[in-house]
Design an enzyme around this catalytic site. Structure first.
Site, PDB file in Angstrom:
ATOM      1  N   ARG A   1       0.811  -1.227   0.000  1.00 22.35           N
ATOM      2  CA  ARG A   1       0.000   0.000   0.000  1.00 22.35           C
ATOM      3  C   ARG A   1       0.847   1.282   0.000  1.00 22.35           C
ATOM      4  O   ARG A   1       0.460   2.285   0.569  1.00 22.35           O
ATOM      5  CB  ARG A   1      -0.964   0.043   1.196  1.00 22.35           C
ATOM      6  CG  ARG A   1      -1.992  -1.047   1.228  1.00 22.35           C
ATOM      7  CD  ARG A   1      -2.980  -0.989   0.074  1.00 22.35           C
ATOM      8  NE  ARG A   1      -3.811  -2.166   0.092  1.00 22.35           N
ATOM      9  CZ  ARG A   1      -3.503  -3.305  -0.540  1.00 22.35           C
ATOM     10  NH1 ARG A   1      -2.404  -3.404  -1.245  1.00 22.35           N
ATOM     11  NH2 ARG A   1      -4.309  -4.343  -0.500  1.00 22.35           N
TER      12      ARG A   1
ATOM     13  N   SER B   1     -10.167   2.301   3.315  1.00 19.44           N
ATOM     14  CA  SER B   1      -9.515   1.897   4.565  1.00 19.44           C
ATOM     15  C   SER B   1      -8.830   3.105   5.194  1.00 19.44           C
ATOM     16  O   SER B   1      -8.064   3.798   4.529  1.00 19.44           O
ATOM     17  CB  SER B   1      -8.476   0.812   4.302  1.00 19.44           C
ATOM     18  OG  SER B   1      -9.099  -0.335   3.799  1.00 19.44           O
TER      19      SER B   1
ATOM     20  N   GLU C   1      -3.853   5.118   5.976  1.00 19.24           N
ATOM     21  CA  GLU C   1      -3.864   4.832   4.536  1.00 19.24           C
ATOM     22  C   GLU C   1      -4.517   6.011   3.821  1.00 19.24           C
ATOM     23  O   GLU C   1      -4.184   6.336   2.697  1.00 19.24           O
ATOM     24  CB  GLU C   1      -4.635   3.530   4.259  1.00 19.24           C
ATOM     25  CG  GLU C   1      -4.442   3.015   2.857  1.00 19.24           C
ATOM     26  CD  GLU C   1      -4.918   1.585   2.678  1.00 19.24           C
ATOM     27  OE1 GLU C   1      -5.637   1.349   1.687  1.00 19.24           O
ATOM     28  OE2 GLU C   1      -4.568   0.712   3.479  1.00 19.24           O
TER      29      GLU C   1
END
Length: 260
Positions: free
Chosen positions: A143, A185, A255
């Protein structure tokens, strides 16, 4: 030709928070180091007071073409458009794009995906103002990437064999996520654990400040019930970080990308 347009982040961003701003629409490759690319603002939390200069890629970078077992995709192309293309042309490996919102530029920058499926698994190279850069010369991890310039195009390896059953599986996995306004998220999963589990364990699943809440459906989704504010969202983010650190000695990393 580049141009400008006015957007209201409260309507434009997926979390429905922010102010009205004039942004640059880029249709020519160049050096825009003073600008922050926002794509479709699917994982952004922007303060109405933010002074940053924002930009999006324009129609010049919305394309898909194939050549020599490679697929060249402009970074203004939406994930949905690319998924449809791979299905129609029997191309494998990108089924995980199902219900993964955003443009390719943003998906590449954050190495987006679902669990172990991530976009960098299938990338050949990217194109920046300095030309093409092979994947092996890029710094990327779960990520995250260390790409600090605009990505105009992404090049994928082409394999045949689109799997409808894989797409159905990914769609089903995402159907467990809240359908309300959110930025996806909120936190990255710490190594060997899940941010949602930690947030729930510290008593914040379903916890609400104003119109912002850690969703009852999935605790790692910060959802907006309608009139959530930037301050409400930051309060919840900081509270989760603090409680998880106190109880588990784990530093949660966002995130969501935050612009004050």
């Amino acid at each position: 030709m580049n141009s400008t347009k006015v957007i209201d982040f409260k309507r434009y961003s997926s979390i429905h928070i922010g102010g009205v701003k004039e942004i640059l629409v880029i249709n020519e490759i160049g050096d825009y180091k003073d600008f922050q690319i926002i794509g479709r603002a699917n994982n952004l939390l922007v303060s109405p007071k933010c002074e940053k200069k924002f930009a999006i890629l324009g129609e010049a970078f919305d394309y898909i073409k194939e050549e020599n077992d490679l697929i060249y995709v402009g970074c203004a192309t939406s994930s949905g458009k690319l998924l449809t293309y791979t299905r129609k042309n029997d191309i494998a490996n990108l089924e995980f794009l199902a219900k993964l919102p955003g443009n390719l530029g943003g998906l590449v920058k954050m190495n987006a995906g679902l669990k172990q499926w991530e976009i960098f698994n299938y990338i050949h190279s990217i194109k920046t103002k300095d030309g093409y850069i092979l994947k092996e010369n890029l710094d990327f991890s779960y990520r995250e990437t260390k790409i600090d310039t605009i990505v105009y195009e992404v090049v994928f390896h082409k394999e045949s064999g689109f799997s409808q059953s894989k797409q159905n599986e990914f769609t089903k996995m995402r159907d467990n996520q809240p359908q309300m306004a959110s930025a996806g998220s909120c936190f990255k999963n710490p190594k060997g654990d899940f941010a949602g589990r930690l947030i729930e364990a510290v008593g914040l699943k379903g916890y609400r400040v104003g119109d912002m809440e850690f969703s009852n459906t999935h605790a790692n989704f910060l959802v907006n019930h309608g009139n959530g504010t930037f301050e409400d969202a930051i309060t919840l983010i900081n509270l989760a970080k603090q409680r998880v650190k106190e109880q588990f000695k784990i530093e949660l990393e966002t995130e969501i990308i935050i612009f004050n």
